[in-house]
Design a protein around this motif. Sequence first.
Motif, PDB file in Angstrom:
ATOM      1  N   ARG A 150       0.830  -1.209   0.000  1.00  0.00           N
ATOM      2  CA  ARG A 150       0.000   0.000   0.000  1.00  0.00           C
ATOM      3  C   ARG A 150       0.866   1.261   0.000  1.00  0.00           C
ATOM      4  N   PHE A 151       1.932   1.241   0.762  1.00  0.00           N
ATOM      5  CA  PHE A 151       2.833   2.387   0.770  1.00  0.00           C
ATOM      6  C   PHE A 151       3.406   2.635  -0.620  1.00  0.00           C
ATOM      7  N   GLN A 152       3.782   1.568  -1.309  1.00  0.00           N
ATOM      8  CA  GLN A 152       4.355   1.740  -2.645  1.00  0.00           C
ATOM      9  C   GLN A 152       3.327   2.329  -3.611  1.00  0.00           C
ATOM     10  N   GLU A 153       2.061   1.919  -3.473  1.00  0.00           N
ATOM     11  CA  GLU A 153       1.001   2.513  -4.294  1.00  0.00           C
ATOM     12  C   GLU A 153       0.883   4.003  -4.010  1.00  0.00           C
ATOM     13  N   ALA A 154       0.952   4.364  -2.723  1.00  0.00           N
ATOM     14  CA  ALA A 154       0.866   5.778  -2.350  1.00  0.00           C
ATOM     15  C   ALA A 154       2.047   6.565  -2.896  1.00  0.00           C
ATOM     16  N   LEU A 155       3.238   5.998  -2.794  1.00  0.00           N
ATOM     17  CA  LEU A 155       4.443   6.716  -3.223  1.00  0.00           C
ATOM     18  C   LEU A 155       4.513   6.863  -4.732  1.00  0.00           C
ATOM     19  N   ARG A 156       3.802   6.021  -5.471  1.00  0.00           N
ATOM     20  CA  ARG A 156       3.711   6.214  -6.921  1.00  0.00           C
ATOM     21  C   ARG A 156       2.904   7.480  -7.249  1.00  0.00           C
ATOM     22  N   LEU A 157       2.009   7.857  -6.345  1.00  0.00           N
ATOM     23  CA  LEU A 157       1.228   9.079  -6.528  1.00  0.00           C
ATOM     24  C   LEU A 157       2.061  10.314  -6.201  1.00  0.00           C
ATOM     25  N   GLN A 158       2.805  10.222  -5.097  1.00  0.00           N
ATOM     26  CA  GLN A 158       3.627  11.353  -4.655  1.00  0.00           C
ATOM     27  C   GLN A 158       4.672  10.844  -3.672  1.00  0.00           C
ATOM     28  N   SER A 159       5.899  11.256  -3.869  1.00  0.00           N
ATOM     29  CA  SER A 159       6.988  10.774  -3.018  1.00  0.00           C
ATOM     30  C   SER A 159       7.123  11.661  -1.783  1.00  0.00           C
ATOM     31  N   LEU A 160       6.165  11.548  -0.861  1.00  0.00           N
ATOM     32  CA  LEU A 160       6.222  12.320   0.371  1.00  0.00           C
ATOM     33  C   LEU A 160       7.334  11.782   1.271  1.00  0.00           C
ATOM     34  N   PRO A 161       8.203  12.641   1.801  1.00  0.00           N
ATOM     35  CA  PRO A 161       9.310  12.163   2.651  1.00  0.00           C
ATOM     36  C   PRO A 161       8.829  11.347   3.849  1.00  0.00           C
ATOM     37  N   LYS A 162       7.795  11.811   4.536  1.00  0.00           N
ATOM     38  CA  LYS A 162       7.309  11.089   5.714  1.00  0.00           C
ATOM     39  C   LYS A 162       6.829   9.696   5.334  1.00  0.00           C
ATOM     40  N   ALA A 163       6.135   9.572   4.212  1.00  0.00           N
ATOM     41  CA  ALA A 163       5.650   8.267   3.759  1.00  0.00           C
ATOM     42  C   ALA A 163       6.811   7.372   3.349  1.00  0.00           C
ATOM     43  N   ARG A 164       7.832   7.962   2.740  1.00  0.00           N
ATOM     44  CA  ARG A 164       9.013   7.176   2.366  1.00  0.00           C
ATOM     45  C   ARG A 164       9.689   6.587   3.603  1.00  0.00           C
ATOM     46  N   VAL A 165       9.826   7.416   4.643  1.00  0.00           N
ATOM     47  CA  VAL A 165      10.455   6.920   5.870  1.00  0.00           C
ATOM     48  C   VAL A 165       9.594   5.826   6.497  1.00  0.00           C
TER      49      VAL A 165
END
Length: 255
Positions: free
Chosen positions: A78-93
């Motif tokens: 799910r995180f990878q799906e989100a990060l494909r939308l936008q590479s938010l630093p907090k989500a990446r961490v």
Amino acid sequence: MGRLPEAKGALQRALALRPGYAEAYDRLGNLEQDAGDYAAAKAAYEAAVQADPRRIHPQVNLAQLLANEGRIDEAESRFQEALRLQSLPKARVAAAVLLPPVYSSQEDLIRRRKRLVANIDLLHRDRVTVDPRTEIVPNLFYLAYQGFNDRDVMKRFSALYSPRETREPRHASKRSGKIRLGMVSKFFCNHTIGNLNLGLAAKLSRDDFELTVVSAATSDDLTARRFRAHADRFVPLPQHLPSARRTIEELDLDV
């Protein structure tokens, strides 16, 4: 303000007025998760994703919910799906440091630890940073459960958190008398942390200390009321992080 039933009612009325309102579904999911109803929270996040697949925050919230349930592989997806939308630093961490509370084997533990270290190195290589002064940041709570020396990993991990503005911390003014001690938590209520620390608040020497209890708890149960009763001063903490920091700073505590 901790008035969760009223907040839930307001969100439900918003959704009745505007079906498919993704932000309202997302906020409803946050509220349900705070109330401990993970099934309802998951349903709300999924409704938000369905209503607007381009919004990153419901995807991130759903990923974090799955992580909280120990469903780490699903959370990572799910995180990878989100990060494909936008590479938010907090989500990446958050995606990089996923760990389960329980491992399937010693080999699983070692594999996940090595992957964690490699992920943290990758974040440093990509110059990813998060400002801990402005938002709640991911943590490595479950790392301690592995039973290794975590000092170097924690040092490397904490270096990802760089405030955008730096200034000298305000130090408590020196004066004679009792030591001004503050106890701060979100869990000064019927929670493990509250139950473990209630005796400290009750029995701390008032000849030596002036106790300020700073609480972000939204529950007003018996334990929360006991903390208020035992404190020399009780201060509710704002949910907004910068406001909470200012509130604590202005108390001018020694410890």
